[in-house]
Scaffold this motif. Structure first.
Motif, PDB file in Angstrom:
ATOM      1  N   LYS A  66      17.059   8.426  52.079  1.00 22.61           N
ATOM      2  CA  LYS A  66      17.121   9.819  51.608  1.00 22.61           C
ATOM      3  C   LYS A  66      16.152  10.741  52.354  1.00 22.61           C
ATOM      4  CE  LYS A  66      14.158   9.578  47.470  1.00 22.61           C
ATOM      5  NZ  LYS A  66      14.018   8.202  46.992  1.00 22.61           N
TER       6      LYS A  66
ATOM      7  N   LEU B  10      23.855  10.307  61.104  1.00 22.35           N
ATOM      8  CA  LEU B  10      23.842  11.549  60.323  1.00 22.35           C
ATOM      9  C   LEU B  10      25.265  12.057  60.071  1.00 22.35           C
ATOM     10  CD1 LEU B  10      21.878  13.491  58.941  1.00 22.35           C
ATOM     11  CD2 LEU B  10      21.923  14.901  61.007  1.00 22.35           C
TER      12      LEU B  10
ATOM     13  N   GLN C 293      27.134  12.835  56.586  1.00 23.26           N
ATOM     14  CA  GLN C 293      27.839  14.106  56.338  1.00 23.26           C
ATOM     15  C   GLN C 293      29.196  13.865  55.673  1.00 23.26           C
ATOM     16  OE1 GLN C 293      26.807  17.248  56.783  1.00 23.26           O
ATOM     17  NE2 GLN C 293      28.782  18.134  56.196  1.00 23.26           N
TER      18      GLN C 293
ATOM     19  N   ARG D 150      28.529  12.984  52.143  1.00 25.36           N
ATOM     20  CA  ARG D 150      28.075  14.159  51.375  1.00 25.36           C
ATOM     21  C   ARG D 150      29.249  15.029  50.959  1.00 25.36           C
ATOM     22  NH1 ARG D 150      24.043  14.954  54.897  1.00 25.36           N
ATOM     23  NH2 ARG D 150      24.863  16.927  55.624  1.00 25.36           N
TER      24      ARG D 150
ATOM     25  N   ASN E  45      29.257  15.022  46.944  1.00 28.32           N
ATOM     26  CA  ASN E  45      28.218  16.045  46.936  1.00 28.32           C
ATOM     27  C   ASN E  45      27.382  16.028  45.647  1.00 28.32           C
ATOM     28  OD1 ASN E  45      26.696  18.161  47.825  1.00 28.32           O
ATOM     29  ND2 ASN E  45      28.125  19.724  47.128  1.00 28.32           N
TER      30      ASN E  45
ATOM     31  N   THR F  40      20.170  13.868  54.567  1.00 28.09           N
ATOM     32  CA  THR F  40      20.586  15.185  55.066  1.00 28.09           C
ATOM     33  C   THR F  40      19.973  15.503  56.425  1.00 28.09           C
ATOM     34  OG1 THR F  40      18.728  16.213  53.922  1.00 28.09           O
ATOM     35  CG2 THR F  40      20.822  16.149  52.736  1.00 28.09           C
ATOM     36  N   LYS F  41      19.100  14.626  56.909  1.00 28.04           N
ATOM     37  CA  LYS F  41      18.456  14.936  58.203  1.00 28.04           C
ATOM     38  C   LYS F  41      18.111  13.655  58.970  1.00 28.04           C
ATOM     39  CE  LYS F  41      13.813  15.548  56.179  1.00 28.04           C
ATOM     40  NZ  LYS F  41      14.055  15.346  54.755  1.00 28.04           N
TER      41      LYS F  41
END
Length: 355
Positions: free
Chosen positions: A227, A270, A274, A277, A281, A288-289
């Motif tokens: 995370k 990543l 995505q 996500r 969501n 996220t990075k």
């Protein structure tokens, strides 16, 4: 060598190590198509390992026979091989970490296992073709090598020349085993070899096992392990159902020959996050990075990444030429988005995140 191999569909087909992640799908696709399939397991009395195959066989048009065989014991595959024209050799150890001796736990079983199966093939007169499960790990060692390939793309003509016992030992074990298989093919003229080179395999599993690298990978994106961010790695991904399709087509297409890369798309870690996500969501702590490079050099060794590995793989894009599998074997790859969503759904539905 023969330019074309016609497989008699009435003859039994052997899949070694049939209870594995990829092999189970090969067995299923062959059974669904109505073939008589044989498979080998290490311990036939441990039915829990292959019960899912017996269940698949009950629902399919084909017939399944289970034989006991051990990669490390010469001659144990002979009985299962008798009368077969086509053999899929998928059985091989898959460990990226957690081993004490790379030689004993990775290289010896991969090399000796391949040798034992092919030695049995040499004295099985019915055998015409062997399809070996290789890997993109035998095509390249580290992502940095893409800098020296035309258009940054690896092809079936590339070989991994950089892995060793101390650096990327799993990749080294697969490369040594594949080279041995091609050497043994050249030394006889009865059967011919075709190799399949999957990328990072994802997608729904037919087996009850939960200790696979693919499942670990998906769980770590959903359970918060990453995370704070993911390493900037790129992978060539492929759906397990497509890997099985490439194997079956490589076995059944009379003109199939050489090496086939089985990769649908290349994505960064990543980009995988995505996709997850967009689907879930807010429901899961999905990364996220990207983890900053200096930080990864500090925490990497605690996560099992050696500095040399990080230096040669972080931030380097990779691509693969999968056109021979599309043009020659007729494969239409499942979009990676669907693969990831199907795999995540299975993990969530089976409660694997809670375990």
């Amino acid at each position: 060598m023969k330019t074309s191999v016609q497989i008699d569909s009435a003859k039994p087909i052997l899949v070694t190590g049939g209870s594995g992640y990829v092999a189970s799908w090969i067995v299923k696709q062959l059974l669904d198509a109505g073939y008589n399939v044989r498979t080998t397991v290490r311990n036939k009395s441990n039915t829990a390992k292959y019960e899912h195959l017996l269940d698949i066989a009950k629902e399919s048009k084909g017939k399944l026979e289970v034989f006991e065989a051990d990669l490390m014991k010469e001659g144990t595959f002979l009985e299962a091989m008798k009368g077969c024209e086509l053999l899929f050799h998928t059985a091989s150890p898959f460990k990226i970490a957690g081993f004490k001796s790379a030689q004993k736990e990775l290289v010896d079983p991969a090399l000796q296992g391949t040798r034992n199966v092919l030695l049995s093939a040499n004295i099985t007169p019915s055998l015409k073709r062997i399809v070996l499960t290789a890997s993109v790990a035998t095509i390249y060692g580290d992502a940095i090598e893409s800098q020296n390939t035309p258009n940054g793309t690896f092809t079936d003509r590339d070989w991994n020349e950089t892995s060793s016992l101390s650096h990327q030992p799993y990749s080294y074990s697969k490369t040594v085993a594949e080279k041995e298989a091609w050497k043994m093919e050249r030394e006889q003229d009865q059967w011919e070899l075709v190799t399949v080179h999957p990328g990072f395999v994802l997608g729904p599993s037919l087996t009850p096992r939960t200790d696979s690298t693919s499942i670990d990978f998906m769980i770590s994106f959903l359970n918060g392990k990453y995370k704070t961010g993911v390493p900037d790695f790129t992978f060539g991904f492929v759906d397990v159902r497509d890997v099985a399709k490439v194997h079956v087509a490589a076995g059944m297409t009379p003109s199939a020959k050489g090496r086939y890369i089985a990769v649908s798309e290349s994505k960064t870690a990543l980009e995988v996050a995505q996709i997850l996500r967009e689907k879930y969501n807010g429901n899961y702590p999905i990364p996220t990075k990207v983890v900053p490079r200096p930080l990864l050099y500090i925490v990497g060794p605690m996560m099992g990444f050696k500095w040399k590995f990080l230096k040669r793989n972080l931030g380097y894009p990779i691509k693969f030429d999968n056109s021979p599998s599309i043009n020659h074997l007729g494969i239409q790859y499942i979009p990676l988005k669907q693969t990831i969503e199907d795999h995540a759904e299975q993990i969530i539905n089976e409660g694997l995140l809670k375990k």
